[in-house]
Design a protein around this motif. Structure first.
Motif, mmCIF file in Angstrom:
data_model
loop_
_atom_site.group_PDB
_atom_site.id
_atom_site.type_symbol
_atom_site.label_atom_id
_atom_site.label_comp_id
_atom_site.label_asym_id
_atom_site.label_seq_id
_atom_site.Cartn_x
_atom_site.Cartn_y
_atom_site.Cartn_z
ATOM 1 N N ALA A 118 10.432 -14.215 -2.157
ATOM 2 C CA ALA A 118 9.704 -15.374 -1.044
ATOM 3 C C ALA A 118 8.045 -15.020 -0.856
ATOM 4 C CB ALA A 118 10.482 -15.238 0.143
ATOM 5 N N GLN A 119 7.232 -14.740 -2.091
ATOM 6 C CA GLN A 119 6.118 -14.609 -2.013
ATOM 7 C C GLN A 119 5.422 -14.627 -3.622
ATOM 8 O OE1 GLN A 119 5.721 -10.395 -0.371
ATOM 9 N NE2 GLN A 119 4.412 -9.919 -2.247
ATOM 10 N N PHE A 120 4.325 -15.345 -3.565
ATOM 11 C CA PHE A 120 3.634 -15.458 -4.806
ATOM 12 C C PHE A 120 2.982 -14.239 -5.207
ATOM 13 C CE2 PHE A 120 3.737 -20.191 -4.332
ATOM 14 C CZ PHE A 120 4.253 -20.338 -5.395
ATOM 15 N N ALA A 121 2.245 -13.659 -4.281
ATOM 16 C CA ALA A 121 1.443 -12.214 -4.556
ATOM 17 C C ALA A 121 2.369 -10.962 -5.035
ATOM 18 C CB ALA A 121 0.800 -12.114 -3.164
ATOM 19 N N ARG A 122 1.671 -10.167 -5.762
ATOM 20 C CA ARG A 122 2.421 -9.151 -6.259
ATOM 21 C C ARG A 122 2.759 -8.119 -5.228
ATOM 22 N NH1 ARG A 122 -2.023 -9.166 -10.232
ATOM 23 N NH2 ARG A 122 -1.277 -9.509 -12.142
ATOM 24 N N ASP A 123 4.022 -7.607 -5.311
ATOM 25 C CA ASP A 123 4.450 -6.585 -4.356
ATOM 26 C C ASP A 123 4.522 -5.109 -5.030
ATOM 27 O OD1 ASP A 123 6.409 -7.361 -6.088
ATOM 28 O OD2 ASP A 123 8.181 -6.895 -4.774
ATOM 29 N N ASP A 124 3.996 -5.151 -6.473
ATOM 30 C CA ASP A 124 3.901 -3.937 -7.063
ATOM 31 C C ASP A 124 2.467 -3.837 -7.597
ATOM 32 O OD1 ASP A 124 4.167 -1.830 -8.810
ATOM 33 O OD2 ASP A 124 5.456 -2.860 -10.331
ATOM 34 N N PRO A 125 1.976 -2.250 -6.949
ATOM 35 C CA PRO A 125 0.504 -2.063 -7.177
ATOM 36 C C PRO A 125 0.311 -1.765 -8.709
ATOM 37 C CG PRO A 125 1.456 -0.535 -5.897
ATOM 38 C CD PRO A 125 2.485 -1.638 -6.033
ATOM 39 N N PHE A 129 4.485 6.560 -7.798
ATOM 40 C CA PHE A 129 4.441 6.022 -9.398
ATOM 41 C C PHE A 129 5.739 5.643 -9.864
ATOM 42 C CE2 PHE A 129 0.537 8.245 -8.355
ATOM 43 C CZ PHE A 129 -0.432 7.343 -9.343
ATOM 44 N N SER A 130 6.848 6.433 -9.342
ATOM 45 C CA SER A 130 8.011 6.096 -9.817
ATOM 46 C C SER A 130 8.570 4.872 -9.596
ATOM 47 C CB SER A 130 9.125 7.224 -9.477
ATOM 48 O OG SER A 130 9.168 7.239 -8.016
ATOM 49 N N GLN A 131 7.988 4.052 -8.587
ATOM 50 C CA GLN A 131 8.384 2.743 -8.245
ATOM 51 C C GLN A 131 7.821 1.785 -8.836
ATOM 52 O OE1 GLN A 131 8.525 2.754 -3.874
ATOM 53 N NE2 GLN A 131 10.009 4.574 -3.629
ATOM 54 N N MET A 132 6.801 1.840 -9.691
ATOM 55 C CA MET A 132 5.766 0.974 -10.263
ATOM 56 C C MET A 132 6.331 0.719 -11.719
ATOM 57 S SD MET A 132 1.939 2.101 -9.193
ATOM 58 C CE MET A 132 1.814 3.127 -7.756
ATOM 59 N N ASP A 133 6.151 -0.532 -12.061
ATOM 60 C CA ASP A 133 6.581 -0.989 -13.152
ATOM 61 C C ASP A 133 5.593 -0.996 -14.178
ATOM 62 O OD1 ASP A 133 7.634 -2.091 -15.497
ATOM 63 O OD2 ASP A 133 8.795 -3.933 -14.424
ATOM 64 N N PHE A 134 4.853 0.018 -14.818
ATOM 65 C CA PHE A 134 3.548 0.203 -15.363
ATOM 66 C C PHE A 134 3.802 -0.808 -16.833
ATOM 67 C CE2 PHE A 134 3.190 3.735 -12.746
ATOM 68 C CZ PHE A 134 1.901 3.457 -12.330
ATOM 69 N N GLU A 135 5.230 -0.909 -17.409
ATOM 70 C CA GLU A 135 5.251 -1.367 -18.682
ATOM 71 C C GLU A 135 4.903 -2.992 -18.579
ATOM 72 O OE1 GLU A 135 8.884 -2.065 -22.024
ATOM 73 O OE2 GLU A 135 9.190 -0.700 -20.133
ATOM 74 N N PHE A 136 5.464 -3.471 -17.427
ATOM 75 C CA PHE A 136 5.301 -5.058 -17.266
ATOM 76 C C PHE A 136 3.807 -5.162 -16.749
ATOM 77 C CE2 PHE A 136 5.366 -8.696 -14.318
ATOM 78 C CZ PHE A 136 6.091 -9.612 -15.206
ATOM 79 N N ALA A 137 3.165 -4.227 -16.346
ATOM 80 C CA ALA A 137 1.768 -4.587 -15.753
ATOM 81 C C ALA A 137 0.918 -4.410 -17.107
ATOM 82 C CB ALA A 137 1.438 -3.345 -14.857
ATOM 83 N N LEU A 138 1.193 -3.827 -17.986
ATOM 84 C CA LEU A 138 0.636 -3.510 -19.277
ATOM 85 C C LEU A 138 0.719 -4.978 -20.199
ATOM 86 C CD1 LEU A 138 1.101 -0.007 -20.581
ATOM 87 C CD2 LEU A 138 -0.829 -1.270 -20.056
ATOM 88 N N TRP A 139 2.119 -5.468 -19.956
ATOM 89 C CA TRP A 139 2.264 -6.799 -20.563
ATOM 90 C C TRP A 139 1.484 -7.786 -20.083
ATOM 91 C CZ3 TRP A 139 4.087 -11.389 -18.551
ATOM 92 C CH2 TRP A 139 4.547 -12.210 -19.321
ATOM 93 N N GLN A 140 1.275 -7.792 -19.011
ATOM 94 C CA GLN A 140 0.333 -8.799 -17.950
ATOM 95 C C GLN A 140 -1.035 -8.858 -18.638
ATOM 96 O OE1 GLN A 140 1.135 -8.083 -13.880
ATOM 97 N NE2 GLN A 140 2.217 -10.088 -13.954
ATOM 98 N N MET A 141 -1.553 -7.524 -18.609
ATOM 99 C CA MET A 141 -2.891 -7.436 -19.153
ATOM 100 C C MET A 141 -3.071 -7.871 -20.530
ATOM 101 S SD MET A 141 -3.979 -3.543 -17.532
ATOM 102 C CE MET A 141 -4.325 -3.378 -15.942
ATOM 103 N N LEU A 142 -2.084 -7.437 -21.425
ATOM 104 C CA LEU A 142 -2.216 -7.965 -22.536
ATOM 105 C C LEU A 142 -2.099 -9.600 -22.815
ATOM 106 C CD1 LEU A 142 -2.056 -7.718 -25.866
ATOM 107 C CD2 LEU A 142 0.434 -7.661 -25.681
ATOM 108 N N LEU A 174 0.566 -1.141 -0.016
ATOM 109 C CA LEU A 174 -0.008 0.169 -0.028
ATOM 110 C C LEU A 174 0.813 1.373 -0.123
ATOM 111 C CD1 LEU A 174 -2.672 -1.149 2.581
ATOM 112 C CD2 LEU A 174 -2.977 -1.092 0.014
ATOM 113 N N ARG A 175 2.141 1.322 0.538
ATOM 114 C CA ARG A 175 2.933 2.244 0.752
ATOM 115 C C ARG A 175 3.437 2.646 -0.880
ATOM 116 N NH1 ARG A 175 8.437 1.824 3.970
ATOM 117 N NH2 ARG A 175 8.620 0.368 2.121
#
Length: 276
Positions: free
Chosen positions: A86-93, A52-65, A46-47
């Motif tokens: 050490a986790q399956f869940a996303r750590d990038d929002p 926004f500078s810490q998020m990988d939007f390019e990779f998130a768009l790849w996942q959506m495609l 959540l932090r």
């Protein structure tokens, strides 16, 4: 005389041990046997929402495609994250942020087609984001999380279990294609075709809803079947049989799901206005 030495004690391997045979990358510096608590993971996630500078939007768009063209590949990244973080869940929002953008755009399209006005648009957006996406998604994720951990694990003694965050990520993955089909494709066809009387418009409207729900079920199945410590994950595909039967019954009865549920959306907004 040389005294015999005892062998060095070996530490038990953590279930989150980094396996170099799976990934050619070395383990990250922050990787260790101990994992962050669930609360710490949520706080970290959540932090990052406001950074926004810490998020990988390019990779998130790849996942959506790839959720449309090859959803199996999306879950390979979840395996890689397990090995490195050490986790399956996303750590990038970033995925949730982009999904929120799609919800805003699609809700605006709904408001235009249903002629809801600015206030109606805000109420509709609030419903879609808080109720349809988060609240219902949390209920579904919690139910499947409990089902998987209680009945589908190969051996509960291994210490491996399904993370709630992963279950919610699976919901978001499955929700996105359904959102595009029902809130973008359906809107484009609604006034010109789906609102009309006739068997063909009813058939297409029902097909859209059936495909959207079927996509949700299939991507959910892929998510849980990607976890190596779960068994009998084909149970997640069982609702497809009921979905097919419902499609035949609804179409044969002459019901147009597209028009019926669009009217439900309009009623929900108007009812909210009356309540306010």
């Amino acid at each position: 005389m040389k005294q015999p030495t005892s062998p060095l004690p070996t530490q038990p391997q953590s279930p989150y041990h980094f396996d170099s045979s799976v990934s050619p990358l070395p383990p990250p510096i922050t990787h260790g046997a101990s994992c962050l608590s669930a609360a710490a993971k949520r706080y970290k996630y959540l932090r990052r929402v406001i950074h926004f500078s810490q998020m990988d939007f390019e990779f998130a768009l790849w996942q959506m495609l790839y959720l449309f063209i090859a959803p199996q590949k999306v879950y390979r990244d979840f395996h890689y994250r397990k090995q490195t973080k050490a986790q399956f869940a996303r750590d990038d929002p970033a995925f949730l942020v982009l999904l929120s953008g799609w919800i805003i755009v699609s809700s605006a399209c709904f408001a235009l087609v249903l002629r809801l006005g600015v206030g109606g648009f805000l109420v509709f957006l609030l419903y879609v984001f808080t109720v349809d996406t988060l609240l219902i998604g949390a209920v579904i994720a919690t139910a499947l999380w409990l089902l998987s951990n209680r009945y589908l694990r190969h051996s509960p003694d291994t210490g491996q279990d399904v993370e709630w965050g992963f279950s919610f990520d699976v919901h978001l993955n499955a929700f996105f294609p359904s959102l595009i089909i029902l809130h973008i494709v359906q809107i484009l066809l609604y006034r010109a075709f789906l609102v009309q009387d006739g068997f063909l418009s009813h058939l297409v409207g029902n097909v859209l809803w059936t495909v959207a729900i079927g996509y949700y079920i299939y991507i959910t199945f892929l998510g849980y079947s990607a976890l190596p410590f779960l068994k009998n994950t084909r149970v997640f595909l069982y609702p497809l049989t009921l979905l097919a039967l419902m499609f035949v019954a609804v179409t044969a009865s002459g019901v147009n799901l597209s028009r019926t549920l669009m009217e439900f959306y309009r009623y929900r907004v108007l009812a909210s206005f009356n309540w306010l």
